[in-house]
Design an enzyme around this catalytic site. Structure first.
Site, mmCIF file in Angstrom:
data_model
loop_
_atom_site.group_PDB
_atom_site.id
_atom_site.type_symbol
_atom_site.label_atom_id
_atom_site.label_comp_id
_atom_site.label_asym_id
_atom_site.label_seq_id
_atom_site.Cartn_x
_atom_site.Cartn_y
_atom_site.Cartn_z
ATOM 1 C CB ALA A 11 26.998 47.877 32.605
ATOM 2 N NE ARG A 16 38.134 44.381 21.495
ATOM 3 C CZ ARG A 16 38.597 43.284 22.039
ATOM 4 N NH1 ARG A 16 39.017 42.842 21.232
ATOM 5 N NH2 ARG A 16 37.839 43.017 23.308
ATOM 6 N N GLY A 78 34.121 48.278 36.871
ATOM 7 C CA GLY A 78 34.205 46.682 36.810
ATOM 8 C C GLY A 78 33.130 45.865 37.384
ATOM 9 C CB THR A 79 33.109 42.341 36.694
ATOM 10 O OG1 THR A 79 34.616 41.686 37.045
ATOM 11 C CG2 THR A 79 32.869 42.278 35.120
#
Ligand code: UD1
Ligand code: CA
Length: 461
Positions: A11, A16, A78-79
């Site tokens: 997701a 970067r 978050g994971t």
């Protein structure tokens, strides 16, 4: 065998990469990273495979299609939150749940199988794939108890100075028993340095509940590479390329310069074939034995017969027979099929043609939508005029025909067996078997003429 499900986290944006695409769709050897992960999950026997999508999720769905199932994570909290989104899909599921990242493309099925086995053999509720790194950097640190069992994972941003010194890190790849995972997910909170729901917190909860967590140390740190920017993407691709080239060299293929040879993962190559530098072999390409490929050649989705030599050329969607000679500078396009011992020489373009055994197209020719018999010679500068601006038409050239240089064959047209077309002809009508067709204006020779220069001299006098 117990069942196994996979949850692939995909997701995140991957800021970067500086891309319009989500990170997991960045490509390695022409294939999106997430596809490698899906393949590993499939090979490990996972069913279902759930892909958690968010940033650019529509693009991921479009790329993977109905090969997997999708779970939407609209906000990336978050994971742990990502895995929570898959909860309803796993309700009542009784088996192993593999957690994978869509941006860790080099992970092998052997590693996944070893992880699943380690969990089962140790009677653990979870197995974590860990790596030992000299520079653990931003990775989560593995905390072990006095018996060596894993008892927690601390994120680098939350770690104490002492914990930061730990060189054993969390790769982010785990296998869990479904039920304890689902129960523990309900208990994680975003109270940490990043304000995120950490999947890593599940480990501590399992241990507090008296369950066992085992750590499996991977010996290949490359396998866990997850490129974050395009520099790392190129490094990851280089590693993958080296692995593929190495495999073919060990199978009996000579690669003159592996550094400048680019072979895709679905390509196969026969023994005693030699590959020269600057060669790209992509898609579902099959190269036979004893071939000489390159230098500077690109072959995509094509089959090349045994003993064929190709240099400085581009071939796509073609089926090339054995002992052909192609190039330099030939452009062989989709739908081209050649039999044995055919020659396509310099500056020859061929599209959607069948060329039978022993025929030669040595130079400066365009053949499109043509059927060429055996032992035909096509002279330099020959053009099949296959397109009338609306429709494409076929040219048929039968066995042993001889097409002189600079002929235009205006399709639809047939040149009979053993017929000859004179150089410079524009052929619009059928040429019967064995006949000679001359279709050009006759040459006139004028002996009693005066050149402009001579005329000038005469008026001066
Ligand atoms: C995570 C681990 C860390 C481990 C590292 C290995 C946690 C809290 N930390 O850190 O211990 O060393 O991986 O690479 O799990 N993702 C989502 N939704 C989210 C957040 C992430 O789908 O809400 C996906 C990302 O797209 C990515 C993967 O999960 O593919 C990992 O996310 P990332 O933010 O890179 O994890 P880290 O913070 O590096
Ligand atoms: Ca011409």
């Amino acid at each position: 065998m117990a069942r196994c499900a996979s949850i692939i986290l995909a997701a995140g944006q991957g800021t970067r990469m500086k891309s319009k695409k989500p990170k997991v769709l960045q490509e390695l050897l022409g294939k999106p990273m997430v596809e490698y992960v899906v393949e590993a999950a499939e090979a490990a026997g996972s069913d279902p495979i759930l892909v958690v999508v968010g940033f650019g999720g529509d693009q991921v769905v479009e790329t993977l299609g109905d090969r997997v199932e999708y779970v939407w994570q609209r906000e990336q909290l978050g994971t742990g939150h990502a895995v929570m989104m898959a909860k309803e899909y796993l309700a009542g599921f009784d088996g192993d749940v593999l957690i994978l990242y869509g941006d860790t493309p080099l992970l092998s099925v052997e590693t996944l199988t070893a992880l699943i086995e380690a969990r089962r053999e140790n009677g653990a509720a979870a197995a974590v794939l860990v790596a030992r790194l000299d520079e653990p950097g931003g990775y989560g640190r593995i905390i072990r108890d006095t018996l060596g069992n894993v008892c927690g994972i601390v994120e680098a941003k939350d770690a104490t100075p002492d914990q930061k010194l730990i060189c054993e890190v969390n790769t982010g790849i785990y296998v869990f028993e479904a039920e304890p995972l689902l129960k523990a997910l309900d208990r994680i909170t975003p109270v940490n340095a990043q304000g995120e729901y950490y999947l890593t917190d599940v480990i501590k909860i399992l241990v507090e509940d008296g369950l066992k967590v085992t750590g499996v140390v991977t010996d290949g740190t490359e396998e866990i590479m997850g490129p974050n920017d395009r520099v790392q993407l190129a490094q990851t691709e280089a590693y993958l390329r080296q692995q593929i080239n190495r495999k073919w060299m060990l199978e009996g293929v000579t690669i003159i310069d592996p550094e400048s040879t680019y072979i895709g993962s679905q390509v196969t190559i026969g023994r005693d074939t030699t590959i020269y530098p600057g060669t790209f072999l992509n898609g579902k390409t099959v190269i036979g034995e004893d071939c000489v490929i390159g230098p500077y050649t690109r072959i995509v989705d094509s089959t090349i017969g045994n003993g064929t030599e190709i240099q400085f050329s581009q071939i796509m969607g073609a089926t090339i027979g054995s002992d052909n000679h192609i190039g330099p500078y030939a452009y062989i396009r989709p739908g081209t099929v050649s039999e044995a011992s055919v020659k396509f020489g310099d500056f020859v373009e061929v599209k959607n043609c069948r060329i039978a055994t022993g025929s030669k197209v040595p130079h400066l020719t365009y053949l499109g939508d043509a059927e060429v018999g055996a032992n035909v010679n096509i002279g330099a500068g020959t053009i099949t005029c296959n397109y009338d601006g609306v429709n494409k038409h076929r040219t048929i050239i039968k066995d042993n025909a001889f097409i002189g240089s600079n002929a235009n064959l205006v399709a639809p047209v047939t040149v009979g067996a053993g017929a000859t077309v004179a150089a410079g002809s524009t052929i619009t009508k059928e040429v019967p078997d064995g006949a000679l067709a001359v279709a050009r204006s006759r040459q006139e020779v004028k002996t009693n003429w005066c050149s402009p220069k001579e005329r000038l001299k005469k008026t001066d006098n």
